[in-house]
Design a protein around this motif. Sequence first.
Motif, PDB file in Angstrom:
ATOM      1  N   LEU A 154       0.829  -1.207   0.000  1.00 15.99           N
ATOM      2  CA  LEU A 154       0.000   0.000   0.000  1.00 15.99           C
ATOM      3  C   LEU A 154       0.858   1.248   0.000  1.00 15.99           C
ATOM      4  CD1 LEU A 154      -3.073  -0.373   2.370  1.00 15.99           C
ATOM      5  CD2 LEU A 154      -3.006   0.490   0.024  1.00 15.99           C
ATOM      6  N   ILE A 155       1.901   1.232   0.823  1.00 17.02           N
ATOM      7  CA  ILE A 155       2.797   2.388   0.880  1.00 17.02           C
ATOM      8  C   ILE A 155       3.510   2.552  -0.463  1.00 17.02           C
ATOM      9  CG2 ILE A 155       4.908   3.282   1.954  1.00 17.02           C
ATOM     10  CD1 ILE A 155       3.901   1.932   4.570  1.00 17.02           C
ATOM     11  N   ALA A 156       3.896   1.419  -1.077  1.00 18.12           N
ATOM     12  CA  ALA A 156       4.564   1.497  -2.380  1.00 18.12           C
ATOM     13  C   ALA A 156       3.657   2.161  -3.408  1.00 18.12           C
ATOM     14  CB  ALA A 156       4.979   0.100  -2.844  1.00 18.12           C
ATOM     15  N   PHE A 157       2.379   1.759  -3.432  1.00 23.47           N
ATOM     16  CA  PHE A 157       1.450   2.367  -4.403  1.00 23.47           C
ATOM     17  C   PHE A 157       1.194   3.836  -4.070  1.00 23.47           C
ATOM     18  CE2 PHE A 157       0.179  -2.013  -5.603  1.00 23.47           C
ATOM     19  CZ  PHE A 157       0.272  -1.864  -6.968  1.00 23.47           C
ATOM     20  N   ALA A 158       1.122   4.142  -2.774  1.00 23.27           N
ATOM     21  CA  ALA A 158       0.885   5.539  -2.389  1.00 23.27           C
ATOM     22  C   ALA A 158       2.054   6.409  -2.843  1.00 23.27           C
ATOM     23  CB  ALA A 158       0.687   5.638  -0.880  1.00 23.27           C
ATOM     24  N   LEU A 159       3.285   5.901  -2.661  1.00 24.55           N
ATOM     25  CA  LEU A 159       4.460   6.656  -3.106  1.00 24.55           C
ATOM     26  C   LEU A 159       4.436   6.808  -4.625  1.00 24.55           C
ATOM     27  CD1 LEU A 159       7.292   5.189  -0.831  1.00 24.55           C
ATOM     28  CD2 LEU A 159       6.193   7.444  -0.690  1.00 24.55           C
ATOM     29  N   ALA A 160       4.035   5.735  -5.322  1.00 25.98           N
ATOM     30  CA  ALA A 160       3.982   5.812  -6.788  1.00 25.98           C
ATOM     31  C   ALA A 160       2.964   6.858  -7.226  1.00 25.98           C
ATOM     32  CB  ALA A 160       3.630   4.447  -7.381  1.00 25.98           C
ATOM     33  N   ALA A 161       1.857   6.957  -6.479  1.00 24.11           N
ATOM     34  CA  ALA A 161       0.832   7.943  -6.834  1.00 24.11           C
ATOM     35  C   ALA A 161       1.336   9.356  -6.589  1.00 24.11           C
ATOM     36  CB  ALA A 161      -0.441   7.692  -6.031  1.00 24.11           C
ATOM     37  N   LEU A 162       2.247   9.499  -5.607  1.00 29.39           N
ATOM     38  CA  LEU A 162       2.788  10.823  -5.300  1.00 29.39           C
ATOM     39  C   LEU A 162       3.918  11.211  -6.253  1.00 29.39           C
ATOM     40  CD1 LEU A 162       2.940  10.746  -1.403  1.00 29.39           C
ATOM     41  CD2 LEU A 162       1.373  12.042  -2.863  1.00 29.39           C
ATOM     42  N   ALA A 163       4.482  10.210  -6.963  1.00 35.04           N
ATOM     43  CA  ALA A 163       5.613  10.492  -7.850  1.00 35.04           C
ATOM     44  C   ALA A 163       5.184  11.494  -8.912  1.00 35.04           C
ATOM     45  CB  ALA A 163       6.078   9.196  -8.519  1.00 35.04           C
ATOM     46  N   PRO A 164       6.122  12.340  -9.356  1.00 31.12           N
ATOM     47  CA  PRO A 164       5.762  13.319 -10.392  1.00 31.12           C
ATOM     48  C   PRO A 164       5.348  12.596 -11.666  1.00 31.12           C
ATOM     49  CG  PRO A 164       8.132  13.241 -10.073  1.00 31.12           C
ATOM     50  CD  PRO A 164       7.524  12.421  -8.984  1.00 31.12           C
ATOM     51  N   ARG A 165       4.419  13.216 -12.406  1.00 29.45           N
ATOM     52  CA  ARG A 165       3.931  12.587 -13.625  1.00 29.45           C
ATOM     53  C   ARG A 165       5.094  12.361 -14.597  1.00 29.45           C
ATOM     54  NH1 ARG A 165       1.067  13.645 -18.139  1.00 29.45           N
ATOM     55  NH2 ARG A 165       1.417  15.881 -18.068  1.00 29.45           N
ATOM     56  N   ARG A 166       5.992  13.295 -14.617  1.00 32.52           N
ATOM     57  CA  ARG A 166       7.234  13.087 -15.359  1.00 32.52           C
ATOM     58  C   ARG A 166       8.323  13.846 -14.640  1.00 32.52           C
ATOM     59  NH1 ARG A 166       3.923  15.901 -19.340  1.00 32.52           N
ATOM     60  NH2 ARG A 166       4.242  18.122 -19.037  1.00 32.52           N
ATOM     61  N   LEU A 167       9.552  13.414 -14.843  1.00 35.16           N
ATOM     62  CA  LEU A 167      10.647  14.061 -14.146  1.00 35.16           C
ATOM     63  C   LEU A 167      11.056  15.322 -14.891  1.00 35.16           C
ATOM     64  CD1 LEU A 167      12.958  11.078 -13.140  1.00 35.16           C
ATOM     65  CD2 LEU A 167      11.315  12.341 -11.750  1.00 35.16           C
ATOM     66  N   GLY A 168      11.535  16.298 -14.136  1.00 37.81           N
ATOM     67  CA  GLY A 168      12.157  17.439 -14.799  1.00 37.81           C
ATOM     68  C   GLY A 168      11.346  18.715 -14.759  1.00 37.81           C
ATOM     69  N   THR A 169      10.009  18.620 -14.678  1.00 35.04           N
ATOM     70  CA  THR A 169       9.243  19.855 -14.635  1.00 35.04           C
ATOM     71  C   THR A 169       9.319  20.439 -13.232  1.00 35.04           C
ATOM     72  OG1 THR A 169       7.717  18.722 -16.076  1.00 35.04           O
ATOM     73  CG2 THR A 169       7.043  20.876 -15.267  1.00 35.04           C
ATOM     74  N   PRO A 170       9.812  21.644 -13.086  1.00 38.49           N
ATOM     75  CA  PRO A 170       9.870  22.221 -11.745  1.00 38.49           C
ATOM     76  C   PRO A 170       8.449  22.420 -11.218  1.00 38.49           C
ATOM     77  CG  PRO A 170      10.997  23.614 -13.350  1.00 38.49           C
ATOM     78  CD  PRO A 170      10.281  22.560 -14.108  1.00 38.49           C
ATOM     79  N   ARG A 171       8.298  22.249  -9.915  1.00 38.00           N
ATOM     80  CA  ARG A 171       6.976  22.436  -9.313  1.00 38.00           C
ATOM     81  C   ARG A 171       6.450  23.828  -9.601  1.00 38.00           C
ATOM     82  NH1 ARG A 171       4.549  19.236  -5.864  1.00 38.00           N
ATOM     83  NH2 ARG A 171       5.633  17.350  -5.255  1.00 38.00           N
TER      84      ARG A 171
END
Lengths: 559, 222
Positions: A538-555
């Motif tokens: 569950l924690i693994a999926f939660a972290l995956a959901a929090l991961a940025p949609r793609r890397l590199g775009t500044p917040r």
Amino acid sequence: MAQAIRALTASTNLPRLIAIAIFGAPVAAGFALTLALAFGYLPALGGRDLSLAPWRALFAEPGFWSGLELTLFVGFTATAISLALAFAGLAVGARRVAALLPPLLATPHSAMAIGFAFLLAPSGWLMRLASPWATGDLVPPDIVTVNDPQGLSLILGLVLKETPFLLAASLAALARWPDAEQLSIARALGYRPAAAWLLIVAPQLYAQIRLPLYATLAYSLSVVDMAIVLAPSHPEPLSLLGLRWFLSPDLTRIYPAAAAATLQGLFVISGIAVWRIGEWLAARGLLRRVETGRRGAFLETAARAVAILTTLALSLGLLSLVALALWSIAWRWPFPLALPESWSLRIWREQMPQLVRPLLDTLILAGASTLLALGLAVAWLEADERAGRTSSLTAIYLPLLAPQIAFLFGVETLFAWMRIDGGVLAVAWAHSLFVFPYVLLAMADPWRALDRRYARAASALGASKNRVLLQVKLPLLASPLAFAFALGVSVSVAQYLSTLFAGGGRISTLTTEALSRSSGGDRRVAAVAAFLQAAVPLIAFALAALAPRRLGTPRGAHS
Amino acid sequence: MTSQGLAIENVSLSVAGRLLIRGLSFVVEQTRPTTIMGPSGAGKSALIAFIGGHLDRAFKATGRVIVAGADIVNLPAERRGIGVLFQDDLLFPHLSVGANLAFGLNASIQGSAVRRATVEQALDEASLVGFYDRDPATLSGGQRSRAALMRSLLADPRALLLDEPFGKLDQALRREFRHFVFESAARRGLPVLMATHDPADAEAAGGPVLLIGEASSPTEPH
């Protein structure tokens, strides 16, 4: 890293060959060795002559035939009910329940089974919630619920896990295939919504989810982990009989155990064949039904009634998880109170020292098997793209369609021969056999859907293919990669049989600990291990959901 | 106006706060197919969907749709008795051509022999004799379109809506199929409402043309 990528991508056939050698060869060898054992052939133990003795021993075992009946009844019934619940739910518009699915999907089968047993037992939560006001009981009733000889509690347990699985597979297929216009047409012709869905969308969707469905059938026909918690011991399902013999100190038991495992494999193959005949009959029935032109008032009512059971099954699944949490922090909880009288973290404090090592091993195994599987999946897809081909992934499904017990003992024999059995490496390898198919299937669609023009634009700027992979494609695919990683972790954490066999009983994970505690007397002790086991994916999926949609775009850089 | 026609009364349509159609009223008579024209995004398809009962929840709509003297706006799509043809024929790929038509054929016609004969007759009308057991995927574009029309008509609708139904056919087929649609509907005395952006379609329909455009009231040139 860069060197490894260069080596892997040197030839477009290399990743596939490596994947076949690492994941395909042990499975094939495992089947072959199990089959050889089933006919008495194991030179290391002095068995050199082929014989039918293992089969005679298997058939002569008391309770074998009733166990066989139970195995088939549970497998087919659980699969049919799960499919009916999933389709009824979709027919009345269960897209709304999609939000409930992730925790049910992430929870390992065995943790769900333990939580469900907590609900269903005569002294379980459901009985407590209904007592004494509805049942009049002040002590747990003397009835058999869990481990009932008919296998009904095992069927229900399987349904709690397989219905969300089939729902998720269906929703994924429907997302690629807009069905709204077909439904509009059917409704304009006078069909009510659920009837239109069942007559028009369901048959087409069925063809798309056939492989996940067969995986459900194979799993239900050969289930081990849920059966340990929920199956009766008289009659004993074939899978548990085989397992008991494989683990027996009497080494000659291995031969009939292999015969039982081979038989299990045959059941799955013939079970799928029987299911296909059922499909053919259902298709003919559907055609005749459609030709009558009846607008489906009964179908509509039936679908709505069954969909209530779908909601019930999903709720029971979630309630099972709550039961795990509840019992792990309960201190005094006399029957028939609906909630514990006193709460304590004492069981956690007592159990944690013993569970730290299994927890760490669980994480190491999950990380190692998923990294290996994900790395090769990416290499496979990239090589496919460079070679301009789309390899068929149907064969990748094989380890998911085959009963684990039919080849895992053979895999253990292979690892023993390579002198790596009983260690973390062997177990991680065994886990990756099951992680790889899931990870590759999860990555294939997003990979192939990625807009090719980004890579072409980068190449036009002079970037090498490997640089395009590392700096353009993988960052753009950050979200699917994170999801595939979490999926791999959840598959690895749930592994029971492969941990047991490849680890030679010397490696314990949260799953093996939870299952061995489930037969003990104290629910709270089992609850702690099973809760942790459910928490990791569950924690693994939660972290995956929090991961940025793609890397590199500044917040905040884009609105 | 006859009580058999289709009447749209004071219909307004908006999406995301944007008003597409304001207070539109018109009557579709059985003998004169009516055409709605306007730029894409003007709300042609939304109006068709509103009348048929298929409007996406994102749209807000008010007004009345009268069929055979009764307002049907509060009925679900399956009880409106309004046939729809889309740009794609949407023959169900898991059913044979004949089973597709039988799916549409009104359930009041009973008995498998009678039903089969009725479907065969419709196939004949659509020049598809002998196509009952064919897979829809093996048909040409024109054949598929005619089968889809027959499927709609066999349900005995009280009105027929056409949402850009000829958009994917080439010029020659288009003329032929258009003619077939209007003739088949006229033979059954069905009111027909068509949304299109092709003036040739409107001309072939031979009835009134309504122009709708964003934020403007409808005008009636004819």
